[in-house]
Enzyme design. Structure first.
Site, PDB file in Angstrom:
ATOM      1  N   GLU A 167    -199.226  36.728  -8.816  1.00  0.00           N
ATOM      2  CA  GLU A 167    -198.542  35.997  -9.648  1.00  0.00           C
ATOM      3  C   GLU A 167    -199.302  35.895 -10.897  1.00  0.00           C
ATOM      4  O   GLU A 167    -199.938  34.819 -11.315  1.00  0.00           O
ATOM      5  CB  GLU A 167    -198.333  34.348  -9.147  1.00  0.00           C
ATOM      6  N   LYS A 212    -194.781  37.894  -8.131  1.00  0.00           N
ATOM      7  CA  LYS A 212    -194.132  36.593  -8.569  1.00  0.00           C
ATOM      8  C   LYS A 212    -194.350  36.485 -10.273  1.00  0.00           C
ATOM      9  O   LYS A 212    -195.624  36.468 -10.592  1.00  0.00           O
ATOM     10  CB  LYS A 212    -194.837  35.234  -7.948  1.00  0.00           C
TER      11      LYS A 212
END
Length: 295
Positions: free
Chosen positions: A176, A213
């Site tokens: 992420e 992400k």
């Protein structure tokens, strides 16, 4: 690795619920839920209250695998129980939802327009415990604020270095590298970020699987090539501070990008709501995020 859970994460319609607020962000999450900081004195009391909130969410009939395919947990939540089962087992066995663990320890100070992850000095122990608790994968977050090539390269290098250790432990990492939605260079950041991620993906071994992400991109379908990459199980989007409706509308513009929302999922829930009102409110949020995730 659990093949059924892998198939679910790769192919099922739905989204990932991010229930992983940590020590730093828990007071905000509780305040949004209607529990101000003057209602608890210690960290232990705070974590008790947030576990009650998460238990209420997870056990709600609105929280089901028809629309929610995965959930990201904070370490304290992984180690606690719901109805006599560890949270990961409750999610998997009772709800059919795939459990993930947030493993980062927060962000370092900003340098070169980015915030790297702080060192995770107990990473091996965390991964061992995640396996013992039947966790499927992990999540680790850094933040990009400026279109600084060195900074963005450093972020992606660190993410994939940690991600490889997760893969080697038999888990699937959610990488992420968040781009700050308020960055004046957001689109340029995303271009540089995508190029760096592609380099790393192309250097993975054939059987090394990751998830990614990302902030919902400024240019729709910007991450199409990442979504289609053979080493990528799924690309998911964070809400990044957008209100639910804004996040959903932006998400709808991106085909095969699914949500992994935190605040946008829980922003209208309140401790004082009756169970009926709570479940109805959560159900509306779940359904709106689900609809935005199946475009």
């Amino acid at each position: 690795m659990n093949q059924k859970q892998l198939d679910q994460m790769k192919n099922a319609d739905g989204f990932i619920a991010a229930l992983d607020q940590s020590g730093g962000s828990t007071p905000k999450a509780l305040a949004l839920y209607g529990i101000p900081e003057d209602q608890y004195d210690t960290n232990e009391q705070m974590f008790d209250l947030v576990h009650e909130m998460r238990t209420r969410i997870i056990t709600s009939p609105a929280f089901d695998s028809n629309r929610i395919i995965g959930a990201i947990l904070f370490e304290h939540t992984m180690d606690r129980e719901i109805d006599g089962l560890y949270t990961g087992d409750y999610l998997a066995d009772e709800k059919g939802v795939v459990p993930f663990l947030k493993i980062d320890k927060g962000l370092a100070e900003e340098e070169n327009g980015v915030q790297l992850m702080k060192p995770i000095d107990d990473l091996d122990d965390k991964l061992k415990r995640a396996n013992e608790r039947h966790i499927f994968g992990t999540k680790e977050r850094s933040v990009i604020k400026e279109a600084n090539e060195k900074g963005i390269k450093d972020v992606v290098d660190q993410q994939f270095e940690i991600g490889q250790k997760v893969v080697d432990a038999g888990l699937v990492p959610i990488i992420e590298p968040e781009v700050d939605i308020n960055s004046p260079e957001k689109e340029k950041c995303e271009e540089l970020l995508k190029a760096e991620i592609q380099k790393h993906l192309d250097s993975l071994n054939q059987d090394d699987l990751v998830m990614i992400k990302l902030t919902i991109p400024t240019v729709s379908n910007m991450y199409k090539e990442l979504i289609e990459h053979p080493n990528v199980v799924r690309v998911v989007a964070l809400s990044g501070g957008y209100e639910t409706n804004d996040a959903n509308e932006k998400l709808k513009e991106n085909n095969n990008l699914i949500a992994s929302f935190s605040r946008a999922l829980t922003q209208d829930l309140n401790v004082s709501q009756t169970d009926e009102a709570f479940n109805e409110t959560l159900g509306k949020a779940v359904d709106s995020i689900y609809q935005a995730s199946i475009t």
